[in-house]
Each structure stands twice: as structure tokens, then as C-alpha cells.
Design a protein around this motif. Structure first.
Motif, PDB file in Angstrom:
ATOM      1  N   GLY A  84       6.299  56.949  43.540  1.00 39.86           N
ATOM      2  CA  GLY A  84       6.453  57.657  44.655  1.00 39.86           C
ATOM      3  C   GLY A  84       5.627  59.152  44.513  1.00 39.86           C
ATOM      4  O   GLY A  84       5.912  59.639  43.518  1.00 39.86           O
ATOM      5  N   ILE A  85       5.041  59.479  45.617  1.00 43.00           N
ATOM      6  CA  ILE A  85       4.260  60.727  45.641  1.00 43.00           C
ATOM      7  C   ILE A  85       5.323  61.887  45.697  1.00 43.00           C
ATOM      8  O   ILE A  85       5.984  61.794  46.588  1.00 43.00           O
ATOM      9  N   HIS A  86       5.077  63.205  44.814  1.00 39.72           N
ATOM     10  CA  HIS A  86       5.720  64.108  44.764  1.00 39.72           C
ATOM     11  C   HIS A  86       5.389  65.018  46.012  1.00 39.72           C
ATOM     12  O   HIS A  86       5.996  65.803  46.757  1.00 39.72           O
ATOM     13  N   GLY A  87       3.961  65.263  46.054  1.00 40.27           N
ATOM     14  CA  GLY A  87       3.640  66.434  46.931  1.00 40.27           C
ATOM     15  C   GLY A  87       2.231  66.208  47.665  1.00 40.27           C
ATOM     16  O   GLY A  87       1.541  65.225  47.082  1.00 40.27           O
ATOM     17  N   VAL A  88       2.019  66.797  48.743  1.00 37.26           N
ATOM     18  CA  VAL A  88       0.803  66.691  49.592  1.00 37.26           C
ATOM     19  C   VAL A  88       0.460  68.185  50.002  1.00 37.26           C
ATOM     20  O   VAL A  88       1.358  68.880  50.636  1.00 37.26           O
ATOM     21  N   VAL A  89      -0.753  68.541  49.633  1.00 39.56           N
ATOM     22  CA  VAL A  89      -1.558  69.571  50.175  1.00 39.56           C
ATOM     23  C   VAL A  89      -2.459  69.257  51.069  1.00 39.56           C
ATOM     24  O   VAL A  89      -3.712  68.716  50.826  1.00 39.56           O
ATOM     25  N   ALA A  90      -2.206  69.477  52.478  1.00 37.27           N
ATOM     26  CA  ALA A  90      -2.980  69.101  53.748  1.00 37.27           C
ATOM     27  C   ALA A  90      -4.039  70.237  53.865  1.00 37.27           C
ATOM     28  O   ALA A  90      -3.907  71.074  54.857  1.00 37.27           O
TER      29      ALA A  90
END
Length: 250
Positions: A84-90
Motif C-alpha cells: 500500500g502507498i503511504h503518501g502522495v505529493v501532487a
């Protein structure tokens, strides 16, 4: 330095250069496995090579955030090899050489392109990656401090960045049931590849009107992204944070 993101997968869009690369590099330093999602193949490959040469875990995935298919493919690739992905910086967006036109001089084609990249692209990114995130993670959207002071001859850009703030607040409510936080970073005028052609008098004017009177650098912002990605901000969501040396107040 502590490795607070050891074993965590974090996606940073628009990370082939500039602020995006600074975010990716700092998150790598903090132990994250970073997906460099970048539209420019040369920039993306160079960013991956530089990060790997420093001993970091980074992988370039070519991504056009305005394309639903491209973003979906990136999200599928980003989710491989992790639980599972922990984080996203869009972070990806269109900002280079977009100013100079009055409101009645901006063409519908340019207006639509701005919205397709900055607004639709941010939404498509989170739409694709959100279902692949683990509960308790973090999303950081990237707007601009221009939404607070409304510079002229940038109407389409300022409008698109204002939309991201509203998007952040609504997304925070939708992700809240999964304890995923969504916050918005608002950088000021920052030195980097994307801003190297800005005239010196504009830099001087910006610095003179800020409280902290010096030119903003990428490393003035990367620590804020680390904070918003980490458990240090575990009870902060739906907020906007301007990092511009006090140029704007709200």
C-alpha cells in the motif's frame, strides 16, 4: 538523520526537477521508496539516476497527469512491490511562462490546458492513487501563495491554484474515514529551473515585500513536506500552509 519513512512508498508527481525533485530527494533521505512521476522522459530518467547514485530507492515512471490512462498506469506501477502507498505529493502542474496576458487576452485553449493540467491533473492523480493507499497515510497537494494576493496577468494560473485549495478541503472529508490526511502546500516564488527566466526586478520586489527578506530556495519547503507526510502532523488535515517568508498573510 532518522529514517522516518523507511519501508514506505511515496509518489511525487512532477519530480524530474525543481521543487518536485527537492521533495523526492528529501523523502528519499528520510528512507522512503519514491516514485518519480514525471512527464519529461529525460528529466525523469536523470532524476532517477541521480537518486540511485546517492544510494536511494527511487523509480521513474513517465506520467502525463492530464491523461487518465497515463495516471492509471503510473498508479498501477507505483503500487507494485508494496503493501500500500503511504503518501502522495501532487506537485505536478503548469507554471512555466504562463503569465503576461490580461484576462481578456487569455485564449480558451490556453485556459482549458491550464485547468486540464493543474486541476484535472491533480484530481486524476489522487483519484488513481487514493484507492491504493494504506489507511493512515498522507496526501499533499500543491497550490501557490498567489491565491492570497491575486497577481494580475495570471488569472488562469491563480484560478487553477485556487481550485486546488477547495479540492483539498473536500478530499480531506472524503479521505477522513480512512484516517488519510489531505493538506495543501502553497509555495512562494522559489528559485529553481522553472523560475530561472523570471526578471531580477521581480525577485527583488518579492523579497522586499516579504517579512524574511531573501530569495526562497527549494530546501525552505522540503521539510514542510516531510512534516505533512509524517506522524508529526497526524491530526492535521484540510489545511493550507503558505511557505513564502511571510509575503502573504491569512
Amino acid at each position: 538523520m532518522s529514517k522516518r519513512f523507511s519501508g514506505e512508498r511515496i509518489v511525487v508527481t512532477g519530480s524530474g526537477r525543481g521543487l518536485g525533485f527537492a521533495f523526492a530527494e528529501r523523502l528519499c533521505r528520510e528512507g522512503a521508496s519514491v516514485i518519480v512521476a514525471e512527464i519529461d522522459a529525460a528529466l525523469g530518467a536523470a532524476a532517477e539516476a541521480k537518486l540511485k547514485a546517492a544510494g536511494y530507492d527511487a523509480r521513474f515512471v513517465q506520467t502525463d497527469i492530464s491523461s487518465e490512462a497515463s495516471v492509471a498506469a503510473m498508479a498501477a506501477e507505483a503500487a507494485k512491490g508494496c503493501d500500500g502507498i503511504h503518501g502522495v505529493v501532487a506537485n505536478a502542474g503548469w507554471a512555466n511562462n504562463v503569465g503576461g496576458k490580461h484576462y481578456d487576452e487569455i485564449t480558451p485553449e490556453v485556459w482549458d490546458r491550464m485547468m486540464a493540467i493543474n486541476v484535472r491533473g491533480t484530481w486524476l492523480t489522487i483519484r488513481a492513487l487514493g484507492p491504493k493507499m494504506r489507511n493512515g497515510g498522507s496526501i499533499v497537494t500543491v497550490s501557490s501563495d498567489t491565491i492570497y494576493w491575486g497577481p494580475p496577468r495570471l488569472l488562469h494560473y491563480v484560478t487553477s491554484k485556487s481550485a486546488i485549495v477547495g479540492m483539498t478541503r473536500s478530499l480531506a472529508r472524503e479521505f477522513g474515514e480512512r484516517m488519510i490526511r489531505v493538506n495543501c502546500l502553497l509555495p512562494g516564488l522559489t528559485m529553481g529551473e522553472a523560475t530561472k527566466d523570471i526578471p531580477q526586478d521581480r525577485w527583488n520586489d518579492y523579497a522586499s515585500r516579504a517579512i524574511l527578506k531573501r530569495t526562497q530556495q527549494p530546501d525552505d519547503l522540503d521539510g514542510v513536506v516531510v512534516f505533512l507526510m509524517s506522524d508529526d502532523s497526524k491530526f492535521i488535515t484540510a489545511q493550507t500552509l503558505a511557505v513564502d517568508g511571510g509575503f502573504s498573510m491569512h
